[in-house]
Design an enzyme around this catalytic site. Sequence first.
Site, PDB file in Angstrom:
ATOM      1  N   ASP A   7      13.979   3.615   5.953  1.00  0.00           N
ATOM      2  CA  ASP A   7      12.658   4.017   5.071  1.00  0.00           C
ATOM      3  C   ASP A   7      13.328   4.996   3.311  1.00  0.00           C
ATOM      4  OD1 ASP A   7      10.840   6.804   5.599  1.00  0.00           O
ATOM      5  OD2 ASP A   7      10.860   6.036   4.174  1.00  0.00           O
ATOM      6  N   ILE A   8      12.650   4.245   2.467  1.00  0.00           N
ATOM      7  CA  ILE A   8      14.113   4.252   1.372  1.00  0.00           C
ATOM      8  C   ILE A   8      14.080   5.722   0.747  1.00  0.00           C
ATOM      9  CG2 ILE A   8      12.658   3.603  -0.226  1.00  0.00           C
ATOM     10  CD1 ILE A   8      14.605   2.273  -2.252  1.00  0.00           C
ATOM     11  N   ASN A  21       3.575   2.318  -9.277  1.00  0.00           N
ATOM     12  CA  ASN A  21       2.082   1.378 -10.847  1.00  0.00           C
ATOM     13  C   ASN A  21       2.265   1.781 -12.264  1.00  0.00           C
ATOM     14  OD1 ASN A  21       0.278   3.926 -11.683  1.00  0.00           O
ATOM     15  ND2 ASN A  21      -0.068   2.967  -9.002  1.00  0.00           N
ATOM     16  N   GLY A  29       1.249   2.662  -0.424  1.00  0.00           N
ATOM     17  CA  GLY A  29       3.103   1.314  -0.268  1.00  0.00           C
ATOM     18  C   GLY A  29       4.177   2.660  -0.408  1.00  0.00           C
ATOM     19  N   VAL A  30       5.577   2.685  -0.655  1.00  0.00           N
ATOM     20  CA  VAL A  30       6.417   3.221  -0.990  1.00  0.00           C
ATOM     21  C   VAL A  30       6.589   4.546  -2.211  1.00  0.00           C
ATOM     22  CG1 VAL A  30       7.518   1.227  -2.731  1.00  0.00           C
ATOM     23  CG2 VAL A  30       9.283   2.870  -1.046  1.00  0.00           C
ATOM     24  N   ASP A  31       5.524   3.986  -3.393  1.00  0.00           N
ATOM     25  CA  ASP A  31       5.421   4.554  -4.191  1.00  0.00           C
ATOM     26  C   ASP A  31       4.748   5.963  -2.985  1.00  0.00           C
ATOM     27  OD1 ASP A  31       3.525   4.288  -6.944  1.00  0.00           O
ATOM     28  OD2 ASP A  31       4.970   5.991  -6.655  1.00  0.00           O
ATOM     29  N   THR A 115       6.341  -7.270  -3.493  1.00  0.00           N
ATOM     30  CA  THR A 115       5.941  -7.698  -2.074  1.00  0.00           C
ATOM     31  C   THR A 115       5.009  -7.450  -1.182  1.00  0.00           C
ATOM     32  OG1 THR A 115       8.050  -6.822  -0.643  1.00  0.00           O
ATOM     33  CG2 THR A 115       8.225  -8.869  -2.002  1.00  0.00           C
ATOM     34  N   GLY A 116       4.500  -5.727  -1.861  1.00  0.00           N
ATOM     35  CA  GLY A 116       3.666  -5.311  -0.442  1.00  0.00           C
ATOM     36  C   GLY A 116       2.086  -5.298  -0.620  1.00  0.00           C
ATOM     37  N   TYR A 118       1.252  -5.777  -4.281  1.00  0.00           N
ATOM     38  CA  TYR A 118       0.708  -7.007  -5.171  1.00  0.00           C
ATOM     39  C   TYR A 118       0.869  -8.361  -4.753  1.00  0.00           C
ATOM     40  CZ  TYR A 118       1.103  -3.023  -9.026  1.00  0.00           C
ATOM     41  OH  TYR A 118       0.549  -1.967  -9.448  1.00  0.00           O
TER      42      TYR A 118
HETATM   43  N1  APR Z   1      10.656   2.695   2.507  1.00  0.00           N
HETATM   44  C1  APR Z   1      11.009   1.202   2.004  1.00  0.00           C
HETATM   45  N2  APR Z   1      10.165   0.201   1.932  1.00  0.00           N
HETATM   46  C2  APR Z   1       9.012   0.722   2.315  1.00  0.00           C
HETATM   47  C3  APR Z   1       8.377   2.174   2.102  1.00  0.00           C
HETATM   48  C4  APR Z   1       9.807   2.904   2.624  1.00  0.00           C
HETATM   49  N3  APR Z   1       9.285   3.609   3.179  1.00  0.00           N
HETATM   50  N4  APR Z   1       6.795   2.437   1.837  1.00  0.00           N
HETATM   51  C5  APR Z   1       6.926   0.645   2.442  1.00  0.00           C
HETATM   52  N5  APR Z   1       7.612  -0.356   1.560  1.00  0.00           N
HETATM   53  C6  APR Z   1       8.037  -1.382   1.349  1.00  0.00           C
HETATM   54  C7  APR Z   1       6.328  -2.558   1.925  1.00  0.00           C
HETATM   55  O1  APR Z   1       6.920  -3.249   3.111  1.00  0.00           O
HETATM   56  C8  APR Z   1       6.931  -3.405   0.732  1.00  0.00           C
HETATM   57  O2  APR Z   1       8.175  -4.452   1.348  1.00  0.00           O
HETATM   58  O3  APR Z   1       7.471  -1.685  -0.196  1.00  0.00           O
HETATM   59  C9  APR Z   1       7.232  -2.711  -0.463  1.00  0.00           C
HETATM   60  C10 APR Z   1       6.528  -2.421  -1.895  1.00  0.00           C
HETATM   61  O4  APR Z   1       5.758  -2.446  -1.136  1.00  0.00           O
HETATM   62  P1  APR Z   1       4.161  -1.111  -1.910  1.00  0.00           P
HETATM   63  O5  APR Z   1       5.121  -0.229  -1.606  1.00  0.00           O
HETATM   64  O6  APR Z   1       3.111  -2.080  -1.441  1.00  0.00           O
HETATM   65  O7  APR Z   1       4.777  -1.802  -3.730  1.00  0.00           O
HETATM   66  P2  APR Z   1       4.365  -3.164  -4.549  1.00  0.00           P
HETATM   67  O8  APR Z   1       3.591  -4.184  -3.807  1.00  0.00           O
HETATM   68  O9  APR Z   1       4.944  -3.476  -5.151  1.00  0.00           O
HETATM   69  O10 APR Z   1       2.730  -2.920  -5.031  1.00  0.00           O
HETATM   70  C11 APR Z   1       2.908  -1.441  -6.039  1.00  0.00           C
HETATM   71  O11 APR Z   1       0.750  -0.085  -4.721  1.00  0.00           O
HETATM   72  O12 APR Z   1       1.286   1.901  -3.275  1.00  0.00           O
HETATM   73  C12 APR Z   1       0.848   0.804  -4.745  1.00  0.00           C
HETATM   74  O13 APR Z   1       1.501   2.963  -6.785  1.00  0.00           O
HETATM   75  C13 APR Z   1       1.202   0.975  -5.938  1.00  0.00           C
HETATM   76  O14 APR Z   1       0.022   0.555  -7.173  1.00  0.00           O
HETATM   77  C14 APR Z   1       1.380   0.140  -6.875  1.00  0.00           C
HETATM   78  C15 APR Z   1       1.597  -1.176  -5.848  1.00  0.00           C
END
Ligand code: APR
Length: 186
Positions: A7-8, A21, A29-31, A115-116, A118
């Site tokens: 978990d980052i 975003n 997600g990670v945001d 990769t989540g 998006y």
């Molecule tokens: N630690 C590490 N990696 C994580 C964590 C975490 N705590 N939570 C999620 N991830 C991974 C997901 O499994 C994925 O592989 O981060 C990667 C990116 O996924 P997203 O968080 O969905 O980000 P992204 O695909 O870039 O989409 C960005 O999603 O959350 C919204 O505000 C954000 O609008 C933006 C969009």
Amino acid sequence: MKAIQADITTLAVDAIVNAANESLLGGGGVDGAIHDAAGPKLLEECRHLHGCKTGDAKITRAYKLPAKHIIHTVGPVWHGGAHGESESLANCYHRSLQIACEHGLRTIAFPCISTGVYGYPADQAAEIAVRTVRDTQRSLPCNVDVIFCCFSRRALESYLRLIQNNAQPAPAPNSSPATGSESGEA
Ligand code: APR
């Protein structure tokens, strides 16, 4: 560079990268995980940044996180691959490393950007990430150690394979590929 599964928000590095975003005002997600763990002061600082363009990155403090800084970057939304997605994704890694270097940071951890939510195909994104980080590290005037922080085992295996392949020295020019007979195999 190395890859781990974690978990980052738990990493005590100079900077973790947030897959944000363009509003920089949080999300899922990670945001969402980063904003939840850093606390409300992060959003207060982000409000003053006036957003971030796709492919660009901006740095903030990390507040309650064990990391010292957060570099917020905005990855591309996947639209099939013919809309400049790979260039935008590469720019996220390049700009984040540039900013880390400008701030004298030595260690940075990336999530698997785009990769989540998006929808960027994970294996293609990993290839772009490893190649861009390797090329940028060679061009920067400073050493930034990079950790690819994978959230899933599958992503980790993809990164480990790519890093291993990148570590193989390129075959010497005019070297004949090893054949079984040389090693005495039948
Ligand atoms: N630690 C590490 N990696 C994580 C964590 C975490 N705590 N939570 C999620 N991830 C991974 C997901 O499994 C994925 O592989 O981060 C990667 C990116 O996924 P997203 O968080 O969905 O980000 P992204 O695909 O870039 O989409 C960005 O999603 O959350 C919204 O505000 C954000 O609008 C933006 C969009």
